[in-house]
Design a protein around this motif. Structure first.
Motif, PDB file in Angstrom:
ATOM      1  N   ASP A 184     -59.619 -91.582  62.384  1.00 13.07           N
ATOM      2  CA  ASP A 184     -60.315 -91.924  63.625  1.00 13.07           C
ATOM      3  C   ASP A 184     -59.356 -92.516  64.650  1.00 13.07           C
ATOM      4  O   ASP A 184     -59.482 -92.251  65.861  1.00 13.07           O
ATOM      5  CB  ASP A 184     -61.440 -92.920  63.336  1.00 13.07           C
ATOM      6  CG  ASP A 184     -62.616 -92.268  62.623  1.00 13.07           C
ATOM      7  OD1 ASP A 184     -62.712 -91.027  62.670  1.00 13.07           O
ATOM      8  OD2 ASP A 184     -63.430 -92.997  62.021  1.00 13.07           O
TER       9      ASP A 184
ATOM     10  N   LEU B 179     -66.614 -96.403  71.890  1.00  6.93           N
ATOM     11  CA  LEU B 179     -66.501 -96.267  70.434  1.00  6.93           C
ATOM     12  C   LEU B 179     -67.538 -97.113  69.691  1.00  6.93           C
ATOM     13  O   LEU B 179     -67.968 -96.743  68.601  1.00  6.93           O
ATOM     14  CB  LEU B 179     -65.087 -96.657  69.983  1.00  6.93           C
ATOM     15  CG  LEU B 179     -63.948 -95.800  70.548  1.00  6.93           C
ATOM     16  CD1 LEU B 179     -62.609 -96.275  69.998  1.00  6.93           C
ATOM     17  CD2 LEU B 179     -64.164 -94.331  70.237  1.00  6.93           C
TER      18      LEU B 179
ATOM     19  N   THR C  81     -58.811 -88.768  78.475  1.00 12.35           N
ATOM     20  CA  THR C  81     -59.722 -89.608  79.253  1.00 12.35           C
ATOM     21  C   THR C  81     -59.025 -90.230  80.451  1.00 12.35           C
ATOM     22  O   THR C  81     -59.628 -90.409  81.519  1.00 12.35           O
ATOM     23  CB  THR C  81     -60.286 -90.719  78.348  1.00 12.35           C
ATOM     24  OG1 THR C  81     -61.061 -90.127  77.308  1.00 12.35           O
ATOM     25  CG2 THR C  81     -61.165 -91.677  79.135  1.00 12.35           C
TER      26      THR C  81
ATOM     27  N   MET D  64     -64.734 -90.940  77.918  1.00 12.26           N
ATOM     28  CA  MET D  64     -64.445 -90.991  76.490  1.00 12.26           C
ATOM     29  C   MET D  64     -65.572 -90.343  75.687  1.00 12.26           C
ATOM     30  O   MET D  64     -65.329 -89.556  74.765  1.00 12.26           O
ATOM     31  CB  MET D  64     -64.261 -92.447  76.059  1.00 12.26           C
ATOM     32  CG  MET D  64     -63.691 -92.623  74.668  1.00 12.26           C
ATOM     33  SD  MET D  64     -61.899 -92.422  74.685  1.00 12.26           S
ATOM     34  CE  MET D  64     -61.471 -92.975  73.044  1.00 12.26           C
TER      35      MET D  64
ATOM     36  N   ARG E 147     -61.139 -83.579  63.666  1.00 13.23           N
ATOM     37  CA  ARG E 147     -61.833 -84.230  62.549  1.00 13.23           C
ATOM     38  C   ARG E 147     -61.837 -83.320  61.322  1.00 13.23           C
ATOM     39  O   ARG E 147     -61.657 -83.779  60.190  1.00 13.23           O
ATOM     40  CB  ARG E 147     -63.259 -84.579  62.948  1.00 13.23           C
ATOM     41  CG  ARG E 147     -63.375 -85.645  64.024  1.00 13.23           C
ATOM     42  CD  ARG E 147     -64.827 -86.053  64.213  1.00 13.23           C
ATOM     43  NE  ARG E 147     -64.999 -86.925  65.363  1.00 13.23           N
ATOM     44  CZ  ARG E 147     -64.758 -88.224  65.357  1.00 13.23           C
ATOM     45  NH1 ARG E 147     -64.330 -88.808  64.243  1.00 13.23           N
ATOM     46  NH2 ARG E 147     -64.941 -88.944  66.450  1.00 13.23           N
TER      47      ARG E 147
ATOM     48  N   ILE F 198     -61.836 -82.033  69.541  1.00 10.24           N
ATOM     49  CA  ILE F 198     -62.000 -83.273  68.782  1.00 10.24           C
ATOM     50  C   ILE F 198     -62.681 -82.971  67.446  1.00 10.24           C
ATOM     51  O   ILE F 198     -62.306 -83.520  66.393  1.00 10.24           O
ATOM     52  CB  ILE F 198     -62.814 -84.294  69.593  1.00 10.24           C
ATOM     53  CG1 ILE F 198     -62.017 -84.744  70.826  1.00 10.24           C
ATOM     54  CG2 ILE F 198     -63.151 -85.503  68.732  1.00 10.24           C
ATOM     55  CD1 ILE F 198     -60.748 -85.493  70.531  1.00 10.24           C
ATOM     56  N   LYS F 199     -63.676 -82.083  67.469  1.00 15.47           N
ATOM     57  CA  LYS F 199     -64.330 -81.684  66.219  1.00 15.47           C
ATOM     58  C   LYS F 199     -63.344 -80.980  65.294  1.00 15.47           C
ATOM     59  O   LYS F 199     -63.365 -81.185  64.075  1.00 15.47           O
ATOM     60  CB  LYS F 199     -65.512 -80.761  66.528  1.00 15.47           C
ATOM     61  CG  LYS F 199     -66.624 -81.421  67.334  1.00 15.47           C
ATOM     62  CD  LYS F 199     -67.726 -80.427  67.659  1.00 15.47           C
ATOM     63  CE  LYS F 199     -68.821 -81.077  68.517  1.00 15.47           C
ATOM     64  NZ  LYS F 199     -69.866 -80.106  68.910  1.00 15.47           N
TER      65      LYS F 199
ATOM     66  N   ALA G  57     -58.222 -88.304  72.269  1.00 16.27           N
ATOM     67  CA  ALA G  57     -59.313 -88.533  73.222  1.00 16.27           C
ATOM     68  C   ALA G  57     -58.876 -89.389  74.409  1.00 16.27           C
ATOM     69  O   ALA G  57     -59.124 -89.037  75.563  1.00 16.27           O
ATOM     70  CB  ALA G  57     -60.491 -89.183  72.498  1.00 16.27           C
TER      71      ALA G  57
ATOM     72  N   LEU H 165     -65.116 -86.964  73.391  1.00 23.47           N
ATOM     73  CA  LEU H 165     -65.409 -87.002  71.955  1.00 23.47           C
ATOM     74  C   LEU H 165     -66.382 -85.905  71.528  1.00 23.47           C
ATOM     75  O   LEU H 165     -66.487 -85.616  70.329  1.00 23.47           O
ATOM     76  CB  LEU H 165     -65.963 -88.375  71.573  1.00 23.47           C
ATOM     77  CG  LEU H 165     -64.970 -89.536  71.609  1.00 23.47           C
ATOM     78  CD1 LEU H 165     -65.674 -90.855  71.333  1.00 23.47           C
ATOM     79  CD2 LEU H 165     -63.847 -89.308  70.601  1.00 23.47           C
ATOM     80  N   ARG H 166     -67.075 -85.298  72.484  1.00 17.95           N
ATOM     81  CA  ARG H 166     -68.008 -84.224  72.148  1.00 17.95           C
ATOM     82  C   ARG H 166     -67.381 -82.830  72.275  1.00 17.95           C
ATOM     83  O   ARG H 166     -68.058 -81.839  72.007  1.00 17.95           O
ATOM     84  CB  ARG H 166     -69.240 -84.303  73.058  1.00 17.95           C
ATOM     85  CG  ARG H 166     -70.164 -85.464  72.741  1.00 17.95           C
ATOM     86  CD  ARG H 166     -71.509 -85.306  73.435  1.00 17.95           C
ATOM     87  NE  ARG H 166     -71.374 -85.491  74.881  1.00 17.95           N
ATOM     88  CZ  ARG H 166     -71.605 -86.647  75.491  1.00 17.95           C
ATOM     89  NH1 ARG H 166     -71.988 -87.709  74.795  1.00 17.95           N
ATOM     90  NH2 ARG H 166     -71.485 -86.744  76.797  1.00 17.95           N
TER      91      ARG H 166
ATOM     92  N   ILE I 236     -57.452 -89.736  66.301  1.00 17.29           N
ATOM     93  CA  ILE I 236     -58.319 -88.941  67.168  1.00 17.29           C
ATOM     94  C   ILE I 236     -58.652 -89.717  68.443  1.00 17.29           C
ATOM     95  O   ILE I 236     -58.548 -89.181  69.554  1.00 17.29           O
ATOM     96  CB  ILE I 236     -59.610 -88.560  66.417  1.00 17.29           C
ATOM     97  CG1 ILE I 236     -59.294 -87.583  65.283  1.00 17.29           C
ATOM     98  CG2 ILE I 236     -60.634 -87.949  67.370  1.00 17.29           C
ATOM     99  CD1 ILE I 236     -60.481 -87.292  64.387  1.00 17.29           C
ATOM    100  N   HIS I 237     -59.020 -90.980  68.284  1.00 12.24           N
ATOM    101  CA  HIS I 237     -59.462 -91.764  69.434  1.00 12.24           C
ATOM    102  C   HIS I 237     -58.336 -92.064  70.402  1.00 12.24           C
ATOM    103  O   HIS I 237     -58.500 -91.906  71.627  1.00 12.24           O
ATOM    104  CB  HIS I 237     -60.096 -93.074  68.952  1.00 12.24           C
ATOM    105  CG  HIS I 237     -61.356 -92.859  68.189  1.00 12.24           C
ATOM    106  ND1 HIS I 237     -61.878 -93.810  67.319  1.00 12.24           N
ATOM    107  CD2 HIS I 237     -62.221 -91.806  68.139  1.00 12.24           C
ATOM    108  CE1 HIS I 237     -62.992 -93.349  66.788  1.00 12.24           C
ATOM    109  NE2 HIS I 237     -63.215 -92.140  67.258  1.00 12.24           N
TER     110      HIS I 237
END
Length: 212
Positions: free
Chosen positions: A182, A73, A194, A163, A176, A172-173, A190, A167-168, A185-186
């Protein structure tokens, strides 16, 4: 061997067959090093081995996962680069060298921790444990850290790589785009995905710790 006696050498196949027959009866034979029954040695040393392996694995998880998440991050920050540099040292240095350095620093130079032994133990049935005494924990710290450092750095690098990959991803998009924070999401999306490969690798590493 007494005078006049002849030593009988059995073929290797016969010796191996005898060993397998003993395994079927839970007879592992005699230890070349201690000259005692292997089963007796296993029963004596297994509690300490399992405790040391589990403590090392717990340390690796509790430290490696947060560091891996932070390195992913805060990519590019000084703290992240410092963590990744430290992980390179942890992966590169052999475990026996790490152990020697820890003993040199904390036992010889500082005198804070004991360099050998298991310390005071508590017997619970047939199981003897050093996790219920302060002396046992003091003896546990150095060997647990020695085993945990390599596992920790491996987990940290794996968590960071996974991770960044998660995130890509498209979901995840989409999260957002929905306006999720955040933090949600994290850590809610994510990190959950992970940890799937991380738990798999951790299980394999724990088996390696117990075996070796």
């Amino acid at each position: 061997m007494k005078p006049g006696e002849e030593r009988v050498f059995f073929p290797l196949v016969v010796q191996f067959g005898t060993y397998l027959a003993g395994l079927a009866r839970a007879d592992f034979g005699l230890s070349i090093r201690t000259h005692r029954s292997v089963g007796t040695d296993l029963a004596q040393f297994l509690p300490a081995t399992l405790e040391l392996s589990i403590v090392a694995a717990v340390i690796a998880l509790l430290v490696g996962i947060p560091l891996g998440v932070y390195a992913a991050l805060a990519r590019g920050s000084f703290g992240s680069q410092l963590a990744m540099t430290g992980s390179l040292l942890g992966v590169s240095l052999p475990t026996f060298l790490i152990g020697i350095l820890l003993i040199l620093i904390f036992s010889v130079w500082l005198g804070w921790l004991p360099s050998f032994g298991r310390g005071e133990t508590v017997r619970i049935g047939w199981w003897s444990s050093g996790l219920f005494t302060l002396d046992g924990w003091l003896h546990m710290i150095l060997p647990a850290l020695t085993l945990a450092i390599f596992q920790l750095t491996l987990i940290m690098r794996l968590v960071r790589a996974e991770m960044l990959e998660v995130l890509r991803t498209d979901y995840i998009k989409f999260a957002r785009a929905r306006g999720l924070s955040d933090r949600a999401i994290h850590f809610g999306h994510a990190l959950k995905n992970t940890l799937v490969p991380v738990m798999t690798i951790t299980g394999l590493q724990l088996g390696g710790l117990i075996a070796f």
